[in-house]
Design a protein around this motif. Structure first.
Motif, PDB file in Angstrom:
ATOM      1  N   UNK A  84      -6.765  -8.066   8.945  1.00 50.25           N
ATOM      2  CA  UNK A  84      -5.603  -8.419   9.765  1.00 50.25           C
ATOM      3  C   UNK A  84      -4.800  -7.163  10.101  1.00 50.25           C
ATOM      4  N   UNK A  85      -4.498  -6.359   9.068  1.00 46.86           N
ATOM      5  CA  UNK A  85      -3.726  -5.137   9.286  1.00 46.86           C
ATOM      6  C   UNK A  85      -4.431  -4.200  10.266  1.00 46.86           C
ATOM      7  N   UNK A  86      -5.734  -4.074  10.122  1.00 49.55           N
ATOM      8  CA  UNK A  86      -6.507  -3.208  11.022  1.00 49.55           C
ATOM      9  C   UNK A  86      -6.461  -3.745  12.449  1.00 49.55           C
ATOM     10  N   UNK A  87      -6.668  -5.048  12.611  1.00 48.68           N
ATOM     11  CA  UNK A  87      -6.673  -5.652  13.947  1.00 48.68           C
ATOM     12  C   UNK A  87      -5.316  -5.513  14.642  1.00 48.68           C
ATOM     13  N   UNK A  88      -4.244  -5.516  13.863  1.00 46.00           N
ATOM     14  CA  UNK A  88      -2.889  -5.412  14.421  1.00 46.00           C
ATOM     15  C   UNK A  88      -2.392  -3.970  14.496  1.00 46.00           C
ATOM     16  N   UNK A  89      -3.236  -3.008  14.074  1.00 45.87           N
ATOM     17  CA  UNK A  89      -2.834  -1.607  14.090  1.00 45.87           C
ATOM     18  C   UNK A  89      -1.716  -1.307  13.098  1.00 45.87           C
ATOM     19  N   UNK A  90      -1.717  -2.026  11.986  1.00 42.81           N
ATOM     20  CA  UNK A  90      -0.658  -1.874  10.986  1.00 42.81           C
ATOM     21  C   UNK A  90      -1.205  -1.403   9.636  1.00 42.81           C
ATOM     22  N   UNK A  91      -2.245  -0.604   9.653  1.00 43.05           N
ATOM     23  CA  UNK A  91      -2.860  -0.148   8.409  1.00 43.05           C
ATOM     24  C   UNK A  91      -1.885   0.605   7.502  1.00 43.05           C
ATOM     25  N   UNK A  92      -0.867   1.217   8.085  1.00 39.33           N
ATOM     26  CA  UNK A  92       0.088   2.006   7.307  1.00 39.33           C
ATOM     27  C   UNK A  92       1.287   1.188   6.835  1.00 39.33           C
ATOM     28  N   UNK A  93       1.340  -0.077   7.185  1.00 38.94           N
ATOM     29  CA  UNK A  93       2.475  -0.926   6.805  1.00 38.94           C
ATOM     30  C   UNK A  93       2.478  -1.206   5.309  1.00 38.94           C
ATOM     31  N   UNK A  94       3.693  -1.377   4.775  1.00 41.38           N
ATOM     32  CA  UNK A  94       3.800  -1.835   3.389  1.00 41.38           C
ATOM     33  C   UNK A  94       3.352  -3.297   3.368  1.00 41.38           C
ATOM     34  N   UNK A  95       2.572  -3.646   2.350  1.00 39.99           N
ATOM     35  CA  UNK A  95       2.075  -5.015   2.258  1.00 39.99           C
ATOM     36  C   UNK A  95       2.042  -5.455   0.801  1.00 39.99           C
ATOM     37  N   UNK A  96       2.115  -6.765   0.603  1.00 43.05           N
ATOM     38  CA  UNK A  96       1.977  -7.309  -0.740  1.00 43.05           C
ATOM     39  C   UNK A  96       1.399  -8.723  -0.646  1.00 43.05           C
ATOM     40  N   UNK A  97       1.008  -9.227  -1.813  1.00 40.97           N
ATOM     41  CA  UNK A  97       0.396 -10.550  -1.910  1.00 40.97           C
ATOM     42  C   UNK A  97       1.286 -11.446  -2.772  1.00 40.97           C
ATOM     43  N   UNK A  98       1.817 -12.485  -2.153  1.00 38.23           N
ATOM     44  CA  UNK A  98       2.675 -13.436  -2.841  1.00 38.23           C
ATOM     45  C   UNK A  98       1.940 -14.761  -2.997  1.00 38.23           C
ATOM     46  N   UNK A  99       2.321 -15.508  -4.020  1.00 41.55           N
ATOM     47  CA  UNK A  99       1.778 -16.855  -4.221  1.00 41.55           C
ATOM     48  C   UNK A  99       2.956 -17.816  -4.347  1.00 41.55           C
ATOM     49  N   UNK A 100       2.886 -18.900  -3.588  1.00 39.95           N
ATOM     50  CA  UNK A 100       3.908 -19.944  -3.647  1.00 39.95           C
ATOM     51  C   UNK A 100       3.260 -21.205  -4.208  1.00 39.95           C
ATOM     52  N   UNK A 101       3.896 -21.762  -5.230  1.00 39.87           N
ATOM     53  CA  UNK A 101       3.440 -23.030  -5.814  1.00 39.87           C
ATOM     54  C   UNK A 101       4.427 -24.116  -5.411  1.00 39.87           C
ATOM     55  N   UNK A 102       3.885 -25.190  -4.855  1.00 36.16           N
ATOM     56  CA  UNK A 102       4.697 -26.335  -4.450  1.00 36.16           C
ATOM     57  C   UNK A 102       4.289 -27.508  -5.331  1.00 36.16           C
ATOM     58  N   UNK A 103       5.259 -28.064  -6.035  1.00 36.50           N
ATOM     59  CA  UNK A 103       5.021 -29.222  -6.899  1.00 36.50           C
ATOM     60  C   UNK A 103       5.613 -30.449  -6.212  1.00 36.50           C
TER      61      UNK A 103
END
Length: 122
Positions: A84-103
């Motif tokens: 995704x980052x490569x396709x959008x030309x955002x390889x240098x962007x800060x990125x992280x992986x979040x997880x949301x749990x919905x109960x």
């Protein structure tokens, strides 16, 4: 996947999007898919692109939703995120992986939890 599981996932994702917006996230994409896989939500939190996996549960009888993000699932999400980052030309962007749990209680979100930076791309 059964119709009931699909509906459960949709309810959870709607609740997660509303929750993230209340937390100040700006939603960029929902259900982003490519040949490598899918990411539930892609959003910006300040200057960071967040790849968000949503897990929806009615109970914790089969363990925490956070525990269901196996190393294999993490690798798949990471590969999709990098493409995704490569396709959008955002390889240098800060990125992280979040997880949301919905109960859920019935059809309604009872509790929503988030783990920011739940795992990292190595």
């Amino acid at each position: 996947m059964t119709t009931q599981k699909i509906k459960l996932g949709q309810i959870g994702e709607e609740a997660a999007v509303a929750f993230l917006k209340r937390q100040g996230y700006h939603i960029l994409e929902r259900n982003f898919r490519n040949k490598l896989g899918e990411i539930d939500i892609i959003a910006k939190d300040d200057d960071t692109i967040c790849f968000v996996e949503v897990k929806t549960r009615r109970s914790e009888a089969f363990g925490s939703p956070f525990e269901s993000i196996t190393p294999a699932k993490q690798r798949k999400i990471i590969h999709v995120a990098l493409s995704y980052l490569k396709a959008k030309g955002r390889e240098e962007s800060k990125a992280r992986f979040d997880v949301v749990a919905v109960f859920l209680e019935g059809e309604n979100p009872e509790r929503i939890e988030i783990i920011k930076n739940a795992f990292e791309a190595n």
